[in-house]
Each structure stands twice: as C-alpha cells, then as structure tokens.
Write a protein that holds these residues in place. Structure first.
Motif, PDB file in Angstrom:
ATOM      1  N   MET A  74       0.818  -1.208   0.000  1.00  0.00           N
ATOM      2  CA  MET A  74       0.000   0.000   0.000  1.00  0.00           C
ATOM      3  C   MET A  74       0.859   1.269   0.000  1.00  0.00           C
ATOM      4  O   MET A  74       0.561   2.235  -0.705  1.00  0.00           O
ATOM      5  N   THR A  75       1.924   1.276   0.771  1.00  0.00           N
ATOM      6  CA  THR A  75       2.815   2.434   0.812  1.00  0.00           C
ATOM      7  C   THR A  75       3.402   2.716  -0.557  1.00  0.00           C
ATOM      8  O   THR A  75       3.478   3.870  -0.998  1.00  0.00           O
ATOM      9  N   ASP A  76       3.856   1.669  -1.249  1.00  0.00           N
ATOM     10  CA  ASP A  76       4.485   1.840  -2.555  1.00  0.00           C
ATOM     11  C   ASP A  76       3.496   2.353  -3.590  1.00  0.00           C
ATOM     12  O   ASP A  76       3.840   3.174  -4.448  1.00  0.00           O
ATOM     13  N   VAL A  77       2.254   1.865  -3.531  1.00  0.00           N
ATOM     14  CA  VAL A  77       1.241   2.326  -4.480  1.00  0.00           C
ATOM     15  C   VAL A  77       0.919   3.798  -4.229  1.00  0.00           C
ATOM     16  O   VAL A  77       0.859   4.604  -5.162  1.00  0.00           O
ATOM     17  N   ALA A  78       0.713   4.155  -2.967  1.00  0.00           N
ATOM     18  CA  ALA A  78       0.349   5.535  -2.639  1.00  0.00           C
ATOM     19  C   ALA A  78       1.421   6.531  -3.070  1.00  0.00           C
ATOM     20  O   ALA A  78       1.112   7.660  -3.463  1.00  0.00           O
ATOM     21  N   ALA A  79       2.700   6.122  -3.001  1.00  0.00           N
ATOM     22  CA  ALA A  79       3.809   7.022  -3.297  1.00  0.00           C
ATOM     23  C   ALA A  79       4.245   6.986  -4.755  1.00  0.00           C
ATOM     24  O   ALA A  79       5.062   7.813  -5.179  1.00  0.00           O
ATOM     25  N   HIS A  80       3.728   6.072  -5.544  1.00  0.00           N
ATOM     26  CA  HIS A  80       4.194   5.915  -6.917  1.00  0.00           C
ATOM     27  C   HIS A  80       3.836   7.144  -7.752  1.00  0.00           C
ATOM     28  O   HIS A  80       2.707   7.647  -7.678  1.00  0.00           O
ATOM     29  N   PRO A  81       4.769   7.651  -8.570  1.00  0.00           N
ATOM     30  CA  PRO A  81       4.495   8.862  -9.364  1.00  0.00           C
ATOM     31  C   PRO A  81       3.271   8.733 -10.273  1.00  0.00           C
ATOM     32  O   PRO A  81       2.534   9.713 -10.450  1.00  0.00           O
ATOM     33  N   LEU A  82       3.042   7.566 -10.855  1.00  0.00           N
ATOM     34  CA  LEU A  82       1.877   7.400 -11.714  1.00  0.00           C
ATOM     35  C   LEU A  82       0.573   7.548 -10.923  1.00  0.00           C
ATOM     36  O   LEU A  82      -0.413   8.083 -11.435  1.00  0.00           O
ATOM     37  N   VAL A  83       0.583   7.070  -9.695  1.00  0.00           N
ATOM     38  CA  VAL A  83      -0.615   7.151  -8.859  1.00  0.00           C
ATOM     39  C   VAL A  83      -0.800   8.570  -8.330  1.00  0.00           C
ATOM     40  O   VAL A  83      -1.884   9.155  -8.434  1.00  0.00           O
ATOM     41  N   ARG A  84       0.254   9.143  -7.778  1.00  0.00           N
ATOM     42  CA  ARG A  84       0.150  10.493  -7.220  1.00  0.00           C
ATOM     43  C   ARG A  84      -0.184  11.519  -8.292  1.00  0.00           C
ATOM     44  O   ARG A  84      -0.930  12.472  -8.036  1.00  0.00           O
ATOM     45  N   GLY A  85       0.345  11.326  -9.492  1.00  0.00           N
ATOM     46  CA  GLY A  85       0.144  12.307 -10.552  1.00  0.00           C
ATOM     47  C   GLY A  85      -1.171  12.199 -11.284  1.00  0.00           C
ATOM     48  O   GLY A  85      -1.644  13.185 -11.859  1.00  0.00           O
ATOM     49  N   ASN A  86      -1.786  11.013 -11.276  1.00  0.00           N
ATOM     50  CA  ASN A  86      -2.977  10.800 -12.092  1.00  0.00           C
ATOM     51  C   ASN A  86      -4.191  10.291 -11.323  1.00  0.00           C
ATOM     52  O   ASN A  86      -5.316  10.363 -11.835  1.00  0.00           O
ATOM     53  N   PHE A  87      -3.980   9.766 -10.110  1.00  0.00           N
ATOM     54  CA  PHE A  87      -5.067   9.149  -9.354  1.00  0.00           C
ATOM     55  C   PHE A  87      -4.999   9.619  -7.901  1.00  0.00           C
ATOM     56  O   PHE A  87      -4.750   8.829  -6.986  1.00  0.00           O
ATOM     57  N   ALA A  88      -5.210  10.914  -7.706  1.00  0.00           N
ATOM     58  CA  ALA A  88      -5.069  11.499  -6.372  1.00  0.00           C
ATOM     59  C   ALA A  88      -6.002  10.837  -5.365  1.00  0.00           C
ATOM     60  O   ALA A  88      -5.636  10.634  -4.203  1.00  0.00           O
ATOM     61  N   MET A  89      -7.206  10.492  -5.786  1.00  0.00           N
ATOM     62  CA  MET A  89      -8.152   9.849  -4.879  1.00  0.00           C
ATOM     63  C   MET A  89      -7.592   8.538  -4.359  1.00  0.00           C
ATOM     64  O   MET A  89      -7.707   8.224  -3.172  1.00  0.00           O
ATOM     65  N   LEU A  90      -6.972   7.779  -5.235  1.00  0.00           N
ATOM     66  CA  LEU A  90      -6.405   6.487  -4.860  1.00  0.00           C
ATOM     67  C   LEU A  90      -5.262   6.656  -3.868  1.00  0.00           C
ATOM     68  O   LEU A  90      -5.197   5.972  -2.843  1.00  0.00           O
ATOM     69  N   SER A  91      -4.370   7.592  -4.153  1.00  0.00           N
ATOM     70  CA  SER A  91      -3.252   7.830  -3.241  1.00  0.00           C
ATOM     71  C   SER A  91      -3.741   8.313  -1.881  1.00  0.00           C
ATOM     72  O   SER A  91      -3.289   7.831  -0.834  1.00  0.00           O
ATOM     73  N   GLN A  92      -4.684   9.239  -1.870  1.00  0.00           N
ATOM     74  CA  GLN A  92      -5.202   9.767  -0.610  1.00  0.00           C
ATOM     75  C   GLN A  92      -5.926   8.703   0.207  1.00  0.00           C
ATOM     76  O   GLN A  92      -5.808   8.647   1.437  1.00  0.00           O
ATOM     77  N   ASP A 163     -10.760   1.661   2.660  1.00  0.00           N
ATOM     78  CA  ASP A 163     -10.734   2.968   1.996  1.00  0.00           C
ATOM     79  C   ASP A 163     -10.367   2.804   0.526  1.00  0.00           C
ATOM     80  O   ASP A 163     -10.931   3.474  -0.347  1.00  0.00           O
ATOM     81  N   LEU A 164      -9.407   1.950   0.258  1.00  0.00           N
ATOM     82  CA  LEU A 164      -8.982   1.687  -1.118  1.00  0.00           C
ATOM     83  C   LEU A 164     -10.155   1.287  -1.996  1.00  0.00           C
ATOM     84  O   LEU A 164     -10.297   1.746  -3.131  1.00  0.00           O
TER      85      LEU A 164
END
Length: 318
Positions: A74-92, A163-164
C-alpha cells in the motif's frame, strides 16, 4: 489459535492449485488482517499459502489504464508517481488507511479482501451470522454506532472497512484474477441471507492485479473518523469532478463507512451532471444516495454526516 500448515509458492498456478484443492486453505501475503482474525478465533484456516514470492508487484500505465500488481504494498502504491500524478483519490485513500506500519506490510489485493466485520464478529463468545451462519446478529439491537445504514439485512449490518475499495469503485476499476476480469461494482456482495460470502471470488481464485482507467477529472478522498490514524471511517467520500464553468460536466461519488460494501449510486451522479453545483443540487444528490437508509439507535448520525460530507469534498474539487 488453531494449528495450521504453511507453504511457500513461487508461481500463480501452484498457488491456485494449493488453495483450490484444500477447503480450509487460503492465501497469505502481508497477513495484517488475516493473522489478527486467526488470533482472535474469528477465522480459522487449515493451511496458509504464502504468495509473497509471486511476481505481482509491478505498477505501470498501459494505453491509459493503470495496472497495479496485487502484491504491491500500500505504501508503494500511494507514493508511486503514476498514482500520485494521475489518481489522487487512490493515493489519498491509501494514505488514510490503517497506519504507516500496516501500509508498509499490507498488499493491495489483501486490502480488498479484508473481512467486513464488527466487534461481534471478532468476539468468539458472541453470536454472529458472518462467523457462524444462523446464529444471529446482535448488532441489530446492540452496539451499532459503527454499523451500516445502507445495504444491510436482518442477518448483518457490518461495514466494509476498505478505503482503497471506495476509491476503486468511484474510479470504475477492474479486479483481474488468475481466470477472469471482474468489474469493481460486481466484486463485493450484499450480505442478504449469506453475510459470510463477501466477494464474487470463488475458493482458490487469486487476485493478480487491479486496473484503473485514467480519468481527466479532479479527484479527492475525504475520511471522517474518530482519530487520525489506525481507524476505520465513520463516513468517507471518494469524489472525482470535472466542471465546465459553473456547471458539472462529470462527477463520480463513492462512499465508505456507511454501507456493508463500498457504495455508489449513479442516479445521484446523474442528478448533478449538467447542473450548477449549488447547496440545493448537492443536497438532492445526497437524498438519492440515502434512499433506503435504515438508521438504528447508534448510527443515525451517519446520515446527517454524509449529507455534510458531500458538499465539503465537491466544493474542494470545484
């Protein structure tokens, strides 16, 4: 804890065969949910199949679709640039989950399979239809502050804790298993008369990835809870919004903390599309979301809290 056998596997086929051939077997990755339930006596297994060596951790974008391996932490997914840059809801949503220690251990697929439960489920001395079908649901008249106002039945009103999953439902994700693709809206089951059946997976079916289509929308995740870490949502809203001037061009809304599974009512979204985002239109959408809600003595406050949460996140995304 009941005694069990433990086996490590290194390929998907071996993992699936090992679980499918043993009724009391299940997969284990991070184990952050499963092991606690086994220690509590709420769940027992004869055999654990360790899948951590499987090559299912990749995170990549293909043709406008984000693919996340089921064993990505979960930590790696939340911090991944593709996730943070395009899927803010998922990272949050991921960062709002559990605690940093749990997020470092927990796998994406395991998070989706954490049990829908309450204190009665975890207490081996209490009746629970989910743990022992036919034994009853004490939460109906007992302690039910944290329980569902939507999607419940006379057999169970426990809330799905992920939450995910709320974010993935709003984002129209797909669960990919070793044998098929399951639209996320079809992944979780309502309790009905069989609350022990929580997902559409069959015994031995293994989640290998989750796919999320790219949306050109502003996104956010709002989680209201009793404390700021290691706590399930009282009410949560995952939202995506695209405006054209003052008018809603597109919107997605999914809810956690209020239902027996991640909750989305597309009729409410349709009410907002093509209209100005006003207190009146948002209140009308909330009323649609809450159609059929059943409030009990401990959880009635969730209805008003959800009504207040919707405008908070939509105004933030406007």
């Amino acid at each position: 804890m009941k005694a069990f056998s433990y086996t490590q596997v290194r390929d998907v086929d071996q993992a699936v065969r090992s679980v499918a051939g043993t009724p009391g077997a299940t997969f284990i990755a991070g184990g952050t949910d499963l092991l606690n339930l086994m220690k509590d006596g709420a769940q027992s297994q004869d055999r654990l199949i360790d899948i951590n060596a499987l090559p299912l951790t990749e995170i990549q974008m293909r043709n406008g679709v984000l693919s996340i391996g089921a064993l990505a932490r979960m930590t790696d997914v939340a911090a991944h640039p593709l996730v943070r840059g395009n899927f803010a809801m998922l990272s949050q949503a991921l960062l709002a989950s559990a605690s940093p220690q749990v997020r470092n251990m927990a796998a994406l697929g395991g998070n989706l399979l954490q049990r829908t439960r309450c204190g009665y489920f975890r207490d081996a001395g209490s009746a629970c239809n989910k743990r022992t079908p036919g034994s009853g649901c004490p939460a109906l008249e007992g302690e039910n502050r944290g329980h569902a106002v939507l999607g419940g039945s006379d057999h169970c009103i426990a809330v799905n804790p992920s939450d995910l999953a709320v974010a993935l439902l709003a984002l129209d994700a797909t669960v990919v298993t070793n044998s098929r693709r399951i639209p996320f809206k079809d992944f979780y089951l309502l309790p009905g008369t069989t609350p022990h059946r929580e997902t559409a997976l069959t015994h031995g079916e293994l989640i290998v990835a989750v796919e999320v289509p790219l949306l050109n929308m502003k996104q956010g995740y709002l989680k209201l809870r009793d404390r700021t870490t290691f706590e399930f949502a009282v009410v949560a809203v995952g939202a995506a919004l695209r405006m054209r001037g003052r008018v809603v061009q597109d919107v997605r809304l999914a809810f956690g903390g209020v239902a027996t599974k991640p909750w989305r009512v597309q009729d409410a979204e349709n009410m907002l599309r093509g209209k100005a985002l006003t207190p009146e239109t948002m209140a009308a959408a909330a009323d649609v979301v809450l159609r059929g809600a059943v409030a009990r003595h401990g959880n009635a406050f969730k209805i008003e809290l959800l009504k207040r949460a919707i405008p908070v996140i939509l105004e933030d995304l406007r």
